[in-house]
Design a protein around this motif. Sequence first.
Motif, PDB file in Angstrom:
ATOM      1  N   LEU A   1       3.553 -15.505  -6.131  1.00  0.00           N
ATOM      2  CA  LEU A   1       4.182 -16.588  -5.753  1.00  0.00           C
ATOM      3  C   LEU A   1       4.868 -17.744  -6.422  1.00  0.00           C
TER       4      LEU A   1
ATOM      5  N   ASP B   1       8.249 -18.560  -7.131  1.00  0.00           N
ATOM      6  CA  ASP B   1       8.548 -20.315  -6.621  1.00  0.00           C
ATOM      7  C   ASP B   1       9.029 -20.722  -8.234  1.00  0.00           C
TER       8      ASP B   1
ATOM      9  N   TYR C   1      11.415  -9.233  -6.514  1.00  0.00           N
ATOM     10  CA  TYR C   1      10.726  -9.421  -5.128  1.00  0.00           C
ATOM     11  C   TYR C   1      12.232  -9.362  -3.675  1.00  0.00           C
TER      12      TYR C   1
ATOM     13  N   LYS D   1       9.573  -7.774   6.217  1.00  0.00           N
ATOM     14  CA  LYS D   1       8.515  -9.180   5.986  1.00  0.00           C
ATOM     15  C   LYS D   1       9.050  -9.849   4.826  1.00  0.00           C
ATOM     16  N   ASP D   2       8.043  -9.228   3.976  1.00  0.00           N
ATOM     17  CA  ASP D   2       8.236 -10.439   2.553  1.00  0.00           C
ATOM     18  C   ASP D   2       9.594 -10.339   2.353  1.00  0.00           C
TER      19      ASP D   2
ATOM     20  N   PHE E   1      11.586 -13.491   3.478  1.00  0.00           N
ATOM     21  CA  PHE E   1      11.061 -14.486   2.738  1.00  0.00           C
ATOM     22  C   PHE E   1      11.479 -15.191   1.741  1.00  0.00           C
TER      23      PHE E   1
ATOM     24  N   THR F   1      15.137 -15.523   2.343  1.00  0.00           N
ATOM     25  CA  THR F   1      16.297 -16.980   3.039  1.00  0.00           C
ATOM     26  C   THR F   1      15.656 -17.556   2.170  1.00  0.00           C
ATOM     27  N   ASN F   2      14.397 -17.785   0.651  1.00  0.00           N
ATOM     28  CA  ASN F   2      14.330 -18.853  -0.017  1.00  0.00           C
ATOM     29  C   ASN F   2      14.890 -19.259  -0.963  1.00  0.00           C
TER      30      ASN F   2
ATOM     31  N   ALA G   1      19.513 -11.999   4.330  1.00  0.00           N
ATOM     32  CA  ALA G   1      17.880 -12.311   5.415  1.00  0.00           C
ATOM     33  C   ALA G   1      18.616 -11.424   6.961  1.00  0.00           C
TER      34      ALA G   1
ATOM     35  N   SER H   1      16.087  -9.524   8.833  1.00  0.00           N
ATOM     36  CA  SER H   1      15.002 -10.105  10.518  1.00  0.00           C
ATOM     37  C   SER H   1      15.609  -9.973  11.522  1.00  0.00           C
TER      38      SER H   1
END
Length: 541
Positions: free
Chosen positions: A3, A7, A27, A34-35, A38, A41-42, A63, A67
Amino acid sequence: MGLEVFDNLLRKIITDELFDFSLLLPYLKMESKKDRIFVNTNLAIAYMQKQDYDQAKVFINRAWLLSGFADELLNLYIKIHFQTNDYNEIREAYKRIGMRKAKENKIQEALFYFQQSHMAMALLTKTDNYEYDFDILDSIERLAKPHQYMKYPWITSSKKEKMRIAYLVYGMLQTNSAIIRVINNIVQYHDQSNFEVVIFSPDTKEQIEASQDGKQHMEIFEKSGVRVVLVERNSATMDEHLRSVAAQIYSFQPDILVFSTLLAELNHYYIASLRPAPIMLGQVSGPLPQFAAPLLDATISWCLGECIETPCDNYVVVAEVEKVLPSQTYHRSQLNLTNDAVVMIMAGRHTKFQDAKIWQAIFEVLRLNDKAYLIVVGIQGNEPKFLQDMITADIQHRLLFFPYRKDYFSIMGVADIFIDTYPSGGGQLLFDAMSLKMPIVSFEHDYSKPFFHAASRSVMGEYAASGNLKPELLPLVAKRDDFAQFKEIVNKLILDETYRKQCGEMTFQCFQAVFNNPQRMTRNCEKVYVDLFNRKIGNFT
């Protein structure tokens, strides 16, 4: 592939540092859904912060899909799609969540999201843009079906000597509600020997008593001697409250339930779907997707054109009002207007002022006439945003902007010429202008367009086409979208005071003859009620 590395890539996106996009692939290709939700979304948030909304849309769409259209992603989805002007996607997103809530029988939440979907285009574009969504209407009917009233024991084979009419009103919490004005002009003149009338509202008793507008509307009905039933919010959910309202309507034992605005708020449609009366009738005062649906037994429209597309039987009754008596009258000096100024006025809700073409035409008229001024009631001076680039120094001091306000009629009294809004024309305000002896400049109604598209709607054009205007006033109605003719009409009114006053006098005479007898309108509505009752049930004397 931790992560911390991800980031760091997000920071590079936000600060617009160069990096190899392929570094994101590990990624984006993660095994866990689920990953991947995430990650996408980011990434959407990062690109939104960078203001690269097209790229942000790619990631939020992914996303959102992964979801299963999760509630918690909705706000981000809407923010990004708003920036890319994808309003249909926003409307569909609200609808999708509403459908899921309906499937889970979460009625309150379903109604909330359906309402957001129904109003999305109008709110996002700030225009009178409404469309039917029969999937939503069908879903609301299914939600109401287990609670529907199926029997009406007060309907018998014996002759009925007094008809009970329930009105479900919209607009109790609004300032200067035109809908409330229409309803009051009807109910106060009902023939009490033949009709018993009660008004109901889906707004809670607490909401109305806490609202200055709500209290004023209650006073209006009380002065008219009409009983209003308000329901306290004793229930945990809104759908329970709405069923309580329907129960109160049912206990009144109405023969006909009249909806002032069936679809502007879908809470009204939920009550209609509960069928608390044997006959249901809607009033049509604007774009059809706000007022009429096949669920109704019939509608009353105030203009002829609505008959073309109303999805049920329709009766035409000419709307009529009492002349408004202003609580105070402004003097020109209070608005920094000289006595020799020729003052034009436009008025309406902010959605009526969103077309640049009409502004351009009016500003050109102002530049040709140094003594001409324009008052606008319904917007602030900083909206719509495109106005700031159109207002030049030579006319700026001759423009006065006011928000929509209770004393609009007092301001109208200083004006000489009423300019109808475009592309969606005005309604009740036209009557006010007529009563003040103002000539009204408008456009023809465009019958080639769908009637529920407000962008083609002109009430004055409707009146001209249906013979409700004096022949002398027809030259004040320009051909649709003909701004050259529009400017010629306004210029003549500004320059020729005698002609302007003659047109104003003709307008006033037209108001008195056709639109100033609410008792006559009420009698015509009562004829509709009797005809509809006898066609559906019969035996009303």
